[in-house]
Design a protein around this motif. Sequence first.
Motif, PDB file in Angstrom:
ATOM      1  N   ALA A 309       0.917  -1.085   0.040  1.00  0.00           N
ATOM      2  CA  ALA A 309       0.040  -0.021  -0.127  1.00  0.00           C
ATOM      3  C   ALA A 309       0.806   1.375  -0.068  1.00  0.00           C
ATOM      4  CB  ALA A 309      -0.996   0.012   1.234  1.00  0.00           C
ATOM      5  N   GLY A 310       0.428   2.306  -0.942  1.00  0.00           N
ATOM      6  CA  GLY A 310       1.366   3.456  -1.161  1.00  0.00           C
ATOM      7  C   GLY A 310       2.572   3.293  -1.963  1.00  0.00           C
ATOM      8  N   ALA A 311       2.781   2.072  -2.767  1.00  0.00           N
ATOM      9  CA  ALA A 311       3.638   1.879  -3.807  1.00  0.00           C
ATOM     10  C   ALA A 311       3.183   2.575  -5.244  1.00  0.00           C
ATOM     11  CB  ALA A 311       4.181   0.583  -4.007  1.00  0.00           C
ATOM     12  N   GLY A 312       1.816   2.622  -5.448  1.00  0.00           N
ATOM     13  CA  GLY A 312       1.363   3.073  -6.428  1.00  0.00           C
ATOM     14  C   GLY A 312      -0.142   3.231  -6.638  1.00  0.00           C
ATOM     15  N   PHE A 313      -0.653   3.747  -7.607  1.00  0.00           N
ATOM     16  CA  PHE A 313      -2.326   3.972  -7.562  1.00  0.00           C
ATOM     17  C   PHE A 313      -2.985   2.482  -7.560  1.00  0.00           C
ATOM     18  CE2 PHE A 313      -6.106   4.327 -10.259  1.00  0.00           C
ATOM     19  CZ  PHE A 313      -6.840   5.242  -9.663  1.00  0.00           C
ATOM     20  N   ALA A 314      -2.386   1.348  -8.018  1.00  0.00           N
ATOM     21  CA  ALA A 314      -2.996   0.014  -8.169  1.00  0.00           C
ATOM     22  C   ALA A 314      -3.543  -0.326  -6.794  1.00  0.00           C
ATOM     23  CB  ALA A 314      -2.298  -0.641  -9.042  1.00  0.00           C
ATOM     24  N   SER A 315      -2.508  -0.140  -5.954  1.00  0.00           N
ATOM     25  CA  SER A 315      -2.610  -0.563  -4.368  1.00  0.00           C
ATOM     26  C   SER A 315      -3.914   0.043  -3.921  1.00  0.00           C
ATOM     27  CB  SER A 315      -1.288  -0.470  -3.635  1.00  0.00           C
ATOM     28  OG  SER A 315      -0.988   0.877  -3.571  1.00  0.00           O
ATOM     29  N   PHE A 316      -3.959   1.277  -4.023  1.00  0.00           N
ATOM     30  CA  PHE A 316      -5.143   2.193  -3.600  1.00  0.00           C
ATOM     31  C   PHE A 316      -6.537   1.725  -4.117  1.00  0.00           C
ATOM     32  CE2 PHE A 316      -1.883   5.440  -2.976  1.00  0.00           C
ATOM     33  CZ  PHE A 316      -1.760   5.497  -1.454  1.00  0.00           C
ATOM     34  N   HIS A 318      -6.992  -1.487  -5.075  1.00  0.00           N
ATOM     35  CA  HIS A 318      -7.289  -2.696  -4.404  1.00  0.00           C
ATOM     36  C   HIS A 318      -7.926  -2.438  -3.097  1.00  0.00           C
ATOM     37  CE1 HIS A 318      -4.710  -3.903  -7.744  1.00  0.00           C
ATOM     38  NE2 HIS A 318      -3.689  -4.475  -6.891  1.00  0.00           N
ATOM     39  N   ILE A 319      -7.207  -1.532  -2.484  1.00  0.00           N
ATOM     40  CA  ILE A 319      -7.901  -1.373  -0.945  1.00  0.00           C
ATOM     41  C   ILE A 319      -9.217  -0.933  -0.971  1.00  0.00           C
ATOM     42  CG2 ILE A 319      -7.611   0.188   1.101  1.00  0.00           C
ATOM     43  CD1 ILE A 319      -4.613   0.269   0.572  1.00  0.00           C
ATOM     44  N   ILE A 320      -9.578   0.042  -1.946  1.00  0.00           N
ATOM     45  CA  ILE A 320     -11.180   0.500  -2.053  1.00  0.00           C
ATOM     46  C   ILE A 320     -12.077  -0.600  -2.559  1.00  0.00           C
ATOM     47  CG2 ILE A 320     -12.540   2.077  -3.365  1.00  0.00           C
ATOM     48  CD1 ILE A 320     -10.032   4.243  -3.177  1.00  0.00           C
ATOM     49  N   LYS A 321     -11.728  -1.459  -3.437  1.00  0.00           N
ATOM     50  CA  LYS A 321     -12.471  -2.257  -4.106  1.00  0.00           C
ATOM     51  C   LYS A 321     -12.642  -3.600  -3.402  1.00  0.00           C
ATOM     52  CE  LYS A 321     -13.493   0.298  -7.655  1.00  0.00           C
ATOM     53  NZ  LYS A 321     -14.864   0.480  -8.196  1.00  0.00           N
ATOM     54  N   LEU A 322     -11.627  -4.107  -2.792  1.00  0.00           N
ATOM     55  CA  LEU A 322     -11.334  -5.258  -1.990  1.00  0.00           C
ATOM     56  C   LEU A 322     -11.675  -5.455  -0.579  1.00  0.00           C
ATOM     57  CD1 LEU A 322      -8.374  -6.826  -3.976  1.00  0.00           C
ATOM     58  CD2 LEU A 322     -10.700  -7.457  -4.368  1.00  0.00           C
ATOM     59  N   HIS A 323     -11.825  -4.204   0.045  1.00  0.00           N
ATOM     60  CA  HIS A 323     -11.986  -4.213   1.470  1.00  0.00           C
ATOM     61  C   HIS A 323     -11.278  -5.128   2.269  1.00  0.00           C
ATOM     62  CE1 HIS A 323     -15.421  -1.659   0.171  1.00  0.00           C
ATOM     63  NE2 HIS A 323     -15.860  -2.678  -0.681  1.00  0.00           N
ATOM     64  N   PRO A 324      -9.880  -5.026   2.239  1.00  0.00           N
ATOM     65  CA  PRO A 324      -9.112  -6.045   3.112  1.00  0.00           C
ATOM     66  C   PRO A 324      -9.159  -5.781   4.398  1.00  0.00           C
ATOM     67  CG  PRO A 324      -7.938  -4.113   2.076  1.00  0.00           C
ATOM     68  CD  PRO A 324      -9.399  -4.073   1.558  1.00  0.00           C
ATOM     69  N   ASP A 325      -8.855  -6.915   4.942  1.00  0.00           N
ATOM     70  CA  ASP A 325      -8.716  -7.137   6.482  1.00  0.00           C
ATOM     71  C   ASP A 325      -7.510  -6.745   6.905  1.00  0.00           C
ATOM     72  OD1 ASP A 325     -11.374  -8.894   7.069  1.00  0.00           O
ATOM     73  OD2 ASP A 325     -10.027 -10.025   5.527  1.00  0.00           O
ATOM     74  N   VAL A 326      -6.255  -6.624   6.024  1.00  0.00           N
ATOM     75  CA  VAL A 326      -4.996  -6.217   6.557  1.00  0.00           C
ATOM     76  C   VAL A 326      -4.550  -5.133   5.396  1.00  0.00           C
ATOM     77  CG1 VAL A 326      -2.791  -6.754   6.966  1.00  0.00           C
ATOM     78  CG2 VAL A 326      -4.627  -8.287   7.604  1.00  0.00           C
ATOM     79  N   ILE A 327      -3.968  -4.029   5.564  1.00  0.00           N
ATOM     80  CA  ILE A 327      -3.423  -3.092   4.582  1.00  0.00           C
ATOM     81  C   ILE A 327      -1.961  -3.256   5.328  1.00  0.00           C
ATOM     82  CG2 ILE A 327      -2.951  -0.948   3.847  1.00  0.00           C
ATOM     83  CD1 ILE A 327      -6.120  -0.555   4.647  1.00  0.00           C
ATOM     84  N   LYS A 328      -1.036  -3.595   3.977  1.00  0.00           N
ATOM     85  CA  LYS A 328       0.410  -3.766   4.469  1.00  0.00           C
ATOM     86  C   LYS A 328       1.138  -2.496   3.847  1.00  0.00           C
ATOM     87  CE  LYS A 328       2.252  -7.658   5.058  1.00  0.00           C
ATOM     88  NZ  LYS A 328       3.008  -8.893   5.058  1.00  0.00           N
ATOM     89  N   LEU A 329       1.778  -1.605   4.638  1.00  0.00           N
ATOM     90  CA  LEU A 329       2.242  -0.484   4.231  1.00  0.00           C
ATOM     91  C   LEU A 329       3.583  -0.563   3.549  1.00  0.00           C
ATOM     92  CD1 LEU A 329       1.578   2.484   4.772  1.00  0.00           C
ATOM     93  CD2 LEU A 329       3.162   2.569   6.823  1.00  0.00           C
ATOM     94  N   ASP A 330       3.672  -0.213   2.333  1.00  0.00           N
ATOM     95  CA  ASP A 330       4.922  -0.442   1.461  1.00  0.00           C
ATOM     96  C   ASP A 330       6.180  -0.049   2.161  1.00  0.00           C
ATOM     97  OD1 ASP A 330       5.911  -1.369  -1.133  1.00  0.00           O
ATOM     98  OD2 ASP A 330       6.642   0.480  -1.088  1.00  0.00           O
TER      99      ASP A 330
END
Length: 415
Positions: A309-316, A318-330
């Motif tokens: 997360a934070g490495a690029g637009f795609a990761s954001f 993923h976070i918005i669309k997939l509603h993850p339980d865990v967000i890993k800070l790049d």
Amino acid sequence: MDSSFSHDPASDQVLDEMLHDALHAIRKHFGMEVAFISQFELGRRVFRYVDSEVSFSPLHVGGSDSLEDSYCQRVLDGRLPELLHNAQANAEALTLQATRMLPVGAHLSVPIRLAGGETFGTFCCFQRQPDLSLDERDINFMRSYADFVGMVLSRRLVGGALLHTLRARILSVIDGECYSIVYQPIVHVVEHRLVGHEALTRFTAEPARPPDQWFAEAAEVGLQEQLELTVIRKALLNLHRLPGDTYLSLNISPETILKGAVPAVLAGYPLERIVLEITEHASIEDYSLIATELAPLRAKGLRLAVDDAGAGFASFRHIIKLHPDVIKLDISLVRAIDKDLCVRALAAAIIRFAEETNSKVVAEGVETAEELAVLRTLKVSKAQGYLLGRPVPYESLALSGYPPGQPGSLGRSHD
């Protein structure tokens, strides 16, 4: 000669269209009824590209006949000239059944040679009527086109040979188990306890290179799912040996998830102890398909993490669309978090977003006490990195004493 004709379907289609369009244009330029590109294989002439008048279509793509009984062979060995104004007037041509049956009138044929000088086949045009206007300039034009075709096909065949080599290398890694699984601790840095491990792959085959390059090559040759599921199966073998109140984080691509084999691979394992990390750095075309595929597993306790997360637009996305339980800070944010205010602000925004969406944050790549101190001030409670524990084989795991250099032993929690 490696006659493999399939390595990249998309680029092959473009090549096919380009050669066919050129073949059509040249046939019309000469005013011929039929034009084709043939390939020589095991004593036969195979028609790879064919363009003809609707009213006269004696050949079709994929068809074949005896090479010895063809104009092509006789042109190659000198029994027939490359240019025939009228095949009906040539004694050698009349020995061929096609001359009489079609019949063949004007005929042009030149060899197609690959980059190494090897003959691929021929480029030919013919019609049923004689044409006395054809001259050396026309046959030279044919030769130029044949040179172009040879160059393009050389690249294509080399690509196919390279694909075969790369596939063989990945398969040898899988079959020979030229890899190992290492486990990196994930630590609750506030409460000083172990909460999980991330399973990572280390390859022992040549060439020596980072794991992500092996997985990228596997994807390139169509073996991504096979390699990913192979290492996941091996990583899961030690899950029962890890503390029962910790979890195991497994890396997986969206493409492999969509293949549908993940439920079978995870069957029999406690899903509440497993986290799947989405590793894709590009935007996913249809997030709903991923969500649908994972919904039954998540309902039974499986958790989902978005990596980097934070490495690029795609990761954001993923976070918005997939509603993850865990967000890993790049790691790119963590490495500069104690030095760069802008990076710290971005990390803080991600952490705040996680709080609002009830996701947990894990900071990756923590290597210094200064980085860890800033993360604590930002209320990041879980982290992994060399400061807290290096990835090691299961046999070398020290299940207490993390993080190094700090007093006491780690408690354990499934948080």
